[in-house]
Design an enzyme around this catalytic site. Structure first.
Site, PDB file in Angstrom:
ATOM      1  N   GLY A 117       3.151  52.401  45.676  1.00 50.27           N
ATOM      2  CA  GLY A 117       2.026  52.142  46.561  1.00 50.27           C
ATOM      3  C   GLY A 117       1.638  50.687  46.685  1.00 50.27           C
ATOM      4  O   GLY A 117       0.627  50.364  47.300  1.00 50.27           O
ATOM      5  N   GLY A 118       2.451  49.791  46.111  1.00 50.99           N
ATOM      6  CA  GLY A 118       2.156  48.370  46.254  1.00 50.99           C
ATOM      7  C   GLY A 118       2.120  47.936  47.713  1.00 50.99           C
ATOM      8  O   GLY A 118       1.387  47.030  48.082  1.00 50.99           O
ATOM      9  N   GLY A 119       2.911  48.624  48.545  1.00 50.74           N
ATOM     10  CA  GLY A 119       2.919  48.324  49.970  1.00 50.74           C
ATOM     11  C   GLY A 119       1.923  49.145  50.767  1.00 50.74           C
ATOM     12  O   GLY A 119       1.799  48.974  51.980  1.00 50.74           O
ATOM     13  N   THR A 149       9.592  52.823  51.643  1.00 51.05           N
ATOM     14  CA  THR A 149       9.006  51.567  52.104  1.00 51.05           C
ATOM     15  C   THR A 149       9.185  50.486  51.045  1.00 51.05           C
ATOM     16  O   THR A 149       9.184  50.795  49.853  1.00 51.05           O
ATOM     17  CB  THR A 149       7.497  51.761  52.365  1.00 51.05           C
ATOM     18  OG1 THR A 149       7.329  52.833  53.273  1.00 51.05           O
ATOM     19  CG2 THR A 149       6.859  50.509  52.936  1.00 51.05           C
ATOM     20  N   GLY A 150       9.310  49.238  51.470  1.00 51.77           N
ATOM     21  CA  GLY A 150       9.323  48.130  50.518  1.00 51.77           C
ATOM     22  C   GLY A 150      10.556  47.262  50.636  1.00 51.77           C
ATOM     23  O   GLY A 150      11.477  47.548  51.408  1.00 51.77           O
ATOM     24  N   ASP A 210      13.833  55.676  48.000  1.00 52.50           N
ATOM     25  CA  ASP A 210      12.656  54.810  47.959  1.00 52.50           C
ATOM     26  C   ASP A 210      12.700  53.948  46.704  1.00 52.50           C
ATOM     27  O   ASP A 210      13.477  54.210  45.779  1.00 52.50           O
ATOM     28  CB  ASP A 210      11.375  55.651  47.983  1.00 52.50           C
ATOM     29  CG  ASP A 210      10.166  54.884  48.502  1.00 52.50           C
ATOM     30  OD1 ASP A 210      10.287  53.670  48.774  1.00 52.50           O
ATOM     31  OD2 ASP A 210       9.091  55.492  48.627  1.00 52.50           O
ATOM     32  N   GLU A 232       4.771  58.447  51.409  1.00 46.38           N
ATOM     33  CA  GLU A 232       5.891  58.477  50.455  1.00 46.38           C
ATOM     34  C   GLU A 232       5.835  59.735  49.606  1.00 46.38           C
ATOM     35  O   GLU A 232       6.856  60.386  49.366  1.00 46.38           O
ATOM     36  CB  GLU A 232       5.841  57.228  49.569  1.00 46.38           C
ATOM     37  CG  GLU A 232       6.190  55.947  50.307  1.00 46.38           C
ATOM     38  CD  GLU A 232       5.949  54.692  49.499  1.00 46.38           C
ATOM     39  OE1 GLU A 232       6.401  53.619  49.947  1.00 46.38           O
ATOM     40  OE2 GLU A 232       5.301  54.765  48.438  1.00 46.38           O
ATOM     41  N   LYS A 249      11.571  46.708  36.857  1.00 49.89           N
ATOM     42  CA  LYS A 249      10.626  47.800  37.123  1.00 49.89           C
ATOM     43  C   LYS A 249      10.584  48.844  36.003  1.00 49.89           C
ATOM     44  O   LYS A 249       9.678  49.684  35.985  1.00 49.89           O
ATOM     45  CB  LYS A 249      10.982  48.477  38.450  1.00 49.89           C
ATOM     46  CG  LYS A 249      11.011  47.523  39.641  1.00 49.89           C
ATOM     47  CD  LYS A 249       9.663  46.876  39.884  1.00 49.89           C
ATOM     48  CE  LYS A 249       9.709  45.785  40.931  1.00 49.89           C
ATOM     49  NZ  LYS A 249      10.011  46.256  42.267  1.00 49.89           N
ATOM     50  N   ASP A 253       7.226  50.517  41.939  1.00 55.05           N
ATOM     51  CA  ASP A 253       6.600  49.345  41.332  1.00 55.05           C
ATOM     52  C   ASP A 253       6.733  49.376  39.812  1.00 55.05           C
ATOM     53  O   ASP A 253       6.800  48.327  39.172  1.00 55.05           O
ATOM     54  CB  ASP A 253       5.126  49.274  41.742  1.00 55.05           C
ATOM     55  CG  ASP A 253       4.975  49.121  43.247  1.00 55.05           C
ATOM     56  OD1 ASP A 253       5.546  48.158  43.794  1.00 55.05           O
ATOM     57  OD2 ASP A 253       4.315  49.960  43.885  1.00 55.05           O
TER      58      ASP A 253
END
Length: 218
Positions: free
Chosen positions: A94-96, A27-28, A80, A102, A120, A83
């Site tokens: 997990g920012g999203g 995700t992201g 993936d 995940e 990052k 962050d």
């Protein structure tokens, strides 16, 4: 510029999925660039296991079927972002808000390829607030436990995870022992999981900079 670097990292991941029929997809924003790259390759895949409703919608829009991890079993590769990334390829994610799914897909994959831009990479994890997915009724209790560990929990208001839970973002942690902290936080009653990917770190990080894309492995 940063979006160009994210796209660069995404393109660098394509050789890692050459012989894959089923993909694990994270995700992201960087992963969104990767999904865009799959459009001309979609006939290669039986489908994908997705970590979020957002990624699921994007994959379905390309005509890539979404598969249930329970039916698929072990995945060959999971793609993936992150962050934060340290030199041991341990991550904060997990920012999203999709950290639990995940983590599940990463654990069920033989190879975890992390795609990111150079910003990052950090010498020590903790500048980015560490997300905890928490059962709603446990929010205040978990927050008190986190404060006792030296963190400053902030409730991510007006946000519900795809699993129906809430997020506490933990500020002020200097993460010297990622694996130990990951276990400690997961042992707090009411925590579903936290955003430290230390026990299951990345196998390969593709880190894009203006000059090149660096491949980091242990």
């Amino acid at each position: 510029m940063q979006e160009n670097l994210k796209k660069q990292a995404a393109i660098a991941a394509l050789p890692y999925i050459k012989n894959c029929r089923i993909l694990g997809i994270g995700t992201g924003s960087t992963v969104n660039h990767f999904i865009d790259q799959l459009a001309p390759l979609k006939a290669q895949f039986e489908g994908a296991v997705s970590s979020s409703e957002t990624s699921t919608e994007k994959l379905l829009s390309l005509g890539i079927p979404i598969l249930d991890l329970n039916a698929v079993g072990t995945l060959d590769v999971y793609i993936d972002g992150a962050d934060e990334i340290n030199n041991n390829l341990q991550l904060v994610k997990g920012g999203g808000g999709a950290l639990t799914r995940e983590k599940i897909i990463a654990a069920a994959s033989r190879r975890f390829i992390c795609i990111a831009d150079q910003s990052k990479l950090v010498s020590r994890l903790g500048s980015f607030p560490l997300p905890l997915e928490v059962i709603p009724m446990a929010r205040s209790y978990v927050a008190r436990e986190v404060i006792a560990l030296g963190g400053r929990p902030v409730w991510r208001e007006n946000f519900i995870t795809d699993n129906g839970n809430i997020i506490l973002d933990i500020h002020g942690l200097d993460i010297l022992e990622p694996m130990k902290l990951e276990n400690t936080l997961n042992n707090i009653t009411g925590v579903v999981t936290n955003g430290l990917f230390a026990k299951r770190s990345a196998d390969t990080v593709l880190l894009a900079s203006e000059k090149s894309t660096q491949t980091l492995t242990l």
